[in-house]
Every structure is written in structure tokens, then in C-alpha cells.
Design a protein around this motif. Structure first.
Motif, PDB file in Angstrom:
ATOM      1  N   THR A 299      23.226  21.060 -19.244  1.00 25.04           N
ATOM      2  CA  THR A 299      23.587  20.763 -20.637  1.00 25.04           C
ATOM      3  C   THR A 299      23.215  19.334 -20.990  1.00 25.04           C
ATOM      4  O   THR A 299      22.655  19.054 -22.055  1.00 25.04           O
ATOM      5  N   VAL A 300      23.516  18.409 -20.077  1.00 20.40           N
ATOM      6  CA  VAL A 300      23.170  17.003 -20.297  1.00 20.40           C
ATOM      7  C   VAL A 300      21.656  16.846 -20.421  1.00 20.40           C
ATOM      8  O   VAL A 300      21.154  16.136 -21.308  1.00 20.40           O
ATOM      9  N   LEU A 301      20.905  17.546 -19.556  1.00 19.23           N
ATOM     10  CA  LEU A 301      19.447  17.462 -19.611  1.00 19.23           C
ATOM     11  C   LEU A 301      18.909  18.030 -20.913  1.00 19.23           C
ATOM     12  O   LEU A 301      18.002  17.444 -21.531  1.00 19.23           O
ATOM     13  N   ARG A 302      19.472  19.155 -21.355  1.00 15.64           N
ATOM     14  CA  ARG A 302      19.004  19.761 -22.605  1.00 15.64           C
ATOM     15  C   ARG A 302      19.279  18.862 -23.800  1.00 15.64           C
ATOM     16  O   ARG A 302      18.460  18.752 -24.724  1.00 15.64           O
ATOM     17  N   ILE A 303      20.438  18.200 -23.812  1.00 16.28           N
ATOM     18  CA  ILE A 303      20.754  17.291 -24.921  1.00 16.28           C
ATOM     19  C   ILE A 303      19.766  16.123 -24.931  1.00 16.28           C
ATOM     20  O   ILE A 303      19.276  15.717 -25.989  1.00 16.28           O
ATOM     21  N   ALA A 304      19.459  15.587 -23.744  1.00 18.25           N
ATOM     22  CA  ALA A 304      18.510  14.478 -23.654  1.00 18.25           C
ATOM     23  C   ALA A 304      17.141  14.892 -24.195  1.00 18.25           C
ATOM     24  O   ALA A 304      16.512  14.153 -24.963  1.00 18.25           O
TER      25      ALA A 304
ATOM     26  N   GLY B 286       4.893   5.846 -25.099  1.00 14.71           N
ATOM     27  CA  GLY B 286       5.017   5.007 -23.907  1.00 14.71           C
ATOM     28  C   GLY B 286       6.453   4.579 -23.658  1.00 14.71           C
ATOM     29  O   GLY B 286       6.934   4.579 -22.524  1.00 14.71           O
ATOM     30  N   CYS B 287       7.153   4.225 -24.744  1.00 17.12           N
ATOM     31  CA  CYS B 287       8.569   3.835 -24.621  1.00 17.12           C
ATOM     32  C   CYS B 287       9.423   5.014 -24.150  1.00 17.12           C
ATOM     33  O   CYS B 287      10.321   4.849 -23.311  1.00 17.12           O
ATOM     34  N   MET B 288       9.137   6.197 -24.681  1.00 16.85           N
ATOM     35  CA  MET B 288       9.883   7.381 -24.281  1.00 16.85           C
ATOM     36  C   MET B 288       9.618   7.731 -22.815  1.00 16.85           C
ATOM     37  O   MET B 288      10.539   8.104 -22.072  1.00 16.85           O
ATOM     38  N   ALA B 289       8.373   7.593 -22.395  1.00 16.61           N
ATOM     39  CA  ALA B 289       8.038   7.864 -20.997  1.00 16.61           C
ATOM     40  C   ALA B 289       8.773   6.907 -20.068  1.00 16.61           C
ATOM     41  O   ALA B 289       9.298   7.311 -19.025  1.00 16.61           O
ATOM     42  N   ALA B 290       8.835   5.631 -20.458  1.00 14.79           N
ATOM     43  CA  ALA B 290       9.533   4.638 -19.644  1.00 14.79           C
ATOM     44  C   ALA B 290      11.019   4.953 -19.563  1.00 14.79           C
ATOM     45  O   ALA B 290      11.643   4.785 -18.506  1.00 14.79           O
ATOM     46  N   GLY B 291      11.604   5.440 -20.687  1.00 10.82           N
ATOM     47  CA  GLY B 291      13.008   5.813 -20.679  1.00 10.82           C
ATOM     48  C   GLY B 291      13.289   6.932 -19.698  1.00 10.82           C
ATOM     49  O   GLY B 291      14.302   6.925 -18.984  1.00 10.82           O
ATOM     50  N   TYR B 292      12.382   7.900 -19.638  1.00  8.88           N
ATOM     51  CA  TYR B 292      12.544   9.011 -18.696  1.00  8.88           C
ATOM     52  C   TYR B 292      12.329   8.551 -17.260  1.00  8.88           C
ATOM     53  O   TYR B 292      13.093   8.896 -16.352  1.00  8.88           O
ATOM     54  N   LEU B 293      11.288   7.763 -17.051  1.00 13.34           N
ATOM     55  CA  LEU B 293      10.921   7.342 -15.700  1.00 13.34           C
ATOM     56  C   LEU B 293      11.855   6.281 -15.134  1.00 13.34           C
ATOM     57  O   LEU B 293      11.736   5.933 -13.958  1.00 13.34           O
ATOM     58  N   TYR B 294      12.790   5.782 -15.962  1.00 11.05           N
ATOM     59  CA  TYR B 294      13.739   4.798 -15.444  1.00 11.05           C
ATOM     60  C   TYR B 294      14.515   5.376 -14.269  1.00 11.05           C
ATOM     61  O   TYR B 294      14.719   4.703 -13.246  1.00 11.05           O
TER      62      TYR B 294
ATOM     63  N   ILE C  15      18.491   7.027 -30.612  1.00 12.32           N
ATOM     64  CA  ILE C  15      18.489   8.295 -29.876  1.00 12.32           C
ATOM     65  C   ILE C  15      17.610   8.218 -28.624  1.00 12.32           C
ATOM     66  O   ILE C  15      17.887   8.908 -27.633  1.00 12.32           O
ATOM     67  N   ILE C  16      16.577   7.370 -28.633  1.00 13.60           N
ATOM     68  CA  ILE C  16      15.795   7.184 -27.416  1.00 13.60           C
ATOM     69  C   ILE C  16      16.636   6.492 -26.351  1.00 13.60           C
ATOM     70  O   ILE C  16      16.619   6.871 -25.175  1.00 13.60           O
ATOM     71  N   GLN C  17      17.395   5.469 -26.752  1.00 12.40           N
ATOM     72  CA  GLN C  17      18.281   4.784 -25.808  1.00 12.40           C
ATOM     73  C   GLN C  17      19.351   5.734 -25.295  1.00 12.40           C
ATOM     74  O   GLN C  17      19.651   5.770 -24.096  1.00 12.40           O
TER      75      GLN C  17
ATOM     76  N   MET D 244      21.247   9.593 -20.879  1.00 14.02           N
ATOM     77  CA  MET D 244      21.512  10.955 -20.424  1.00 14.02           C
ATOM     78  C   MET D 244      20.625  11.345 -19.250  1.00 14.02           C
ATOM     79  O   MET D 244      21.077  11.997 -18.301  1.00 14.02           O
ATOM     80  N   PHE D 245      19.346  10.950 -19.300  1.00  7.61           N
ATOM     81  CA  PHE D 245      18.473  11.190 -18.146  1.00  7.61           C
ATOM     82  C   PHE D 245      19.023  10.467 -16.923  1.00  7.61           C
ATOM     83  O   PHE D 245      18.989  10.993 -15.800  1.00  7.61           O
TER      84      PHE D 245
END
Length: 302
Positions: free
Chosen positions: A95-100, A128-136, A56-58, A63-64
Motif C-alpha cells: 500500500t505504501v509503495l502504491r501510494i508513492a 532526474g529529480c524523481m529518479a534520485a528520490g527513488y534511488l535514495y 508530492i515528490i518529497q 514513502m519509498f
């Protein structure tokens, strides 16, 4: 302005996940858990929760990516390799942002379970992994616009996830787990490299500075071949040094898929022509990783 369409069946949401990228989530968890089998009995519920969290993180990261590439005007209905949920299927960006964000919230719940069963220090690694996923693709300086994407994605989704998967089962990190994580790290970085090779011309027009843009398409394809070769030689070396069982050589059965990926890029310039090669790169990681995990499990029993 995106118009909402009436038809939003399950295929729309499935494409939003970008399923071909999920190999970067389930392969490391499988390899890390297979390694842990040698150190003691595996906690199956913990393995399943870890697998869910990684997936789900991937998916949320994808989605982000979908959301911010749309907001920044990078995605169009003609863009290749995207989910297309916003620009083609008419799903509202919000909607895409809310699902993410919801997926990230679910990952936090899974993370609490994992930390409670192992160590709360893992919360820092997971966040840290989640932050990197967002900041990608989010934030003022998206990682996707730099030549560091391959390195960071490989380390975070390869080495880090394998070591976490191993640690939550055993309570420690071994030299063997670190060494076995190396080829998976390299191959996951290769998935992003193949994506950036495909998108080279479009990314250059959008002022991105990805690795293939800096190296040139031909050199980037050669680098992909080097990454594949290195991964196979690394596993062979681990077997020859007695660090892992010869069963690990099952992973070499994925070599034809790697050759297909490299050959699929040669002589191609249009993104749509390179899609099969990119898919073959992801399939190489899947085959290599699962065969390696299977070899580790078989070496435990035989």
C-alpha cells in the motif's frame, strides 16, 4: 509478518508524509518564486503547481524510504524518526509503495503543466529529480548508504528547485538566483546530516557508510555548525556586495534556532534524545528560507 491493524486514522497517513522533511520542498519554491518577482509578475497558478509537485515528490521519496527500509529489514517498531506506517501501524508495504507511485504519477501530471507553460527541457530535470528520490533508498546501490546523501539532496532540492521555480516564471536563470540558492542548498543538506547524526549507531550496524559514520559524531556536529555559520555569512556577504537587499538579513532571525539544533546534539548518544535537535535543524531551514523569501518580497515593494 506485518498484521493489518484496524485503526488507520489520518494521523497514520500524516506521519507517512514525514511532514518535518517537507520544508526541503516548499522553502526552495518560495525562495525561487520570490526572486522571480523582481523580474516580472509572478504566475500564481504556476507557482502553486510547482509547489504541489515539489511537495508530492518529497513525500513520495519518504514513502519509498519507508518501503525499502522495511523490505531490507532496517526498520523496526523501535526505530526513531520514521513514519512507522508499516512496522507500527500495520499498513501493508504494498500500500505504501502504491501510494508513492501514485504521488509520482501526480507529479508527472503537474510536470506536464509546468513544461507546457515554460520549457519541455524541464522534463529531463524533473525526471532526474524523481529518479534520485527513488534511488535514495531504492535500487541496487541506494544513495542513503553512501556519504553523498547530503550533497545530492542539497543540490537537487535546493539549487535545482530554486532555479526551476525562478525559470518557469522568468524564462531564464540569473546569477542572483544561483547565488541566493547556495545557503538553502547548504541548509537542506544539513537536514539530512542531522538525520544521519541521529542514526549513526544504527546505520553503522547496518553497514551504511554515511558522512557522520566516516567523520565521527563529534566532527559531524561541528560540520553542522559550520554549515549554519556559512549560510548566515553567505547571505550577509550578498547584502554587503549589493547583490540582494538588506531585507534579506531577516533570515538572520533564525540564528537562535540553529544554535538550539547544534547544542541539542552535543552530549547526546541515543536517537530519541537527538530528535529535538534534528527537528530544530529542519525548523532552521524553514525559518531561514521563509524569512529570506519574505525579505526578497519586501525588497520588491520597498
Amino acid at each position: 509478518m506485518i498484521k493489518q491493524r484496524k485503526k488507520t486514522n489520518w494521523r497514520v497517513w500524516w506521519r507517512l508524509l514525514r511532514p518535518h522533511t517537507l520544508t526541503a520542498a516548499f522553502v526552495p519554491v518560495s525562495v525561487g518564486t520570490a526572486l522571480a518577482l523582481h523580474a516580472g509578475q509572478v504566475n500564481v497558478p504556476l507557482f502553486l503547481v510547482m509547489l504541489l509537485a515539489s511537495l508530492i515528490i518529497q513525500a513520495a521519496t519518504n514513502m519509498f524510504n519507508e518501503y525499502y527500509d522495511y523490505v531490507k529489514g532496517l526498520d523496526t517498531p523501535e526505530s526513531v524518526g520514521i513514519g512507522g506506517t508499516i512496522v507500527r501501524d500495520g499498513v501493508p508495504p504494498s500500500t505504501v509503495l502504491r501510494i508513492a507511485i501514485s504521488f509520482y504519477a501526480l507529479a508527472v501530471v503537474a510536470g506536464v503543466y509546468i513544461c507546457a507553460a515554460s520549457s519541455w527541457w524541464l522534463a529531463l530535470v524533473g525526471l532526474g529529480c524523481m529518479a534520485a528520490g527513488y534511488l535514495y533508498t531504492g535500487g541496487p546501490w541506494p544513495i542513503a548508504y553512501t556519504p553523498l546523501g547530503e550533497l545530492l539532496s542539497g543540490v537537487l532540492m535546493g539549487t535545482t528547485i530554486i532555479l526551476i521555480s525562478f525559470f518557469i516564471q522568468t524564462g531564464s536563470v540569473s546569477l542572483e538566483s544561483v547565488l541566493v540558492s547556495v545557503p538553502i542548498t547548504v541548509l537542506i543538506g544539513g537536514i539530512l546530516l542531522s538525520n544521519n547524526i541521529r542514526d549513526l549507531d544504527g546505520d553503522r550496524a547496518k553497514n551504511r557508510r554515511t558522512l557522520p559514520i566516516l567523520m565521527g559524531r563529534s566532527n559531524a556536529i561541528n560540520l553542522l555548525a559550520v554549515l549554519f555559520t556559512f549560510s548566515y555569512l553567505w547571505v550577509t556577504g550578498l547584502v554587503l556586495m549589493g547583490i540582494v537587499s538588506p531585507w534579506a538579513l531577516l533570515s538572520l532571525a533564525s540564528i537562535p534556532k540553529a544554535r538550539q539544533a547544534v547544542r541539542g546534539f552535543h552530549g547526546k548518544t541515543r536517537p530519541v534524545e537527538m530528535m529535538p535537535a534534528m527537528q530544530a535543524t529542519a525548523q532552521t531551514n524553514t525559518a531561514f528560507g521563509l524569512l529570506l523569501a519574505a525579505g526578497l518580497v519586501l525588497s520588491y515593494w520597498f
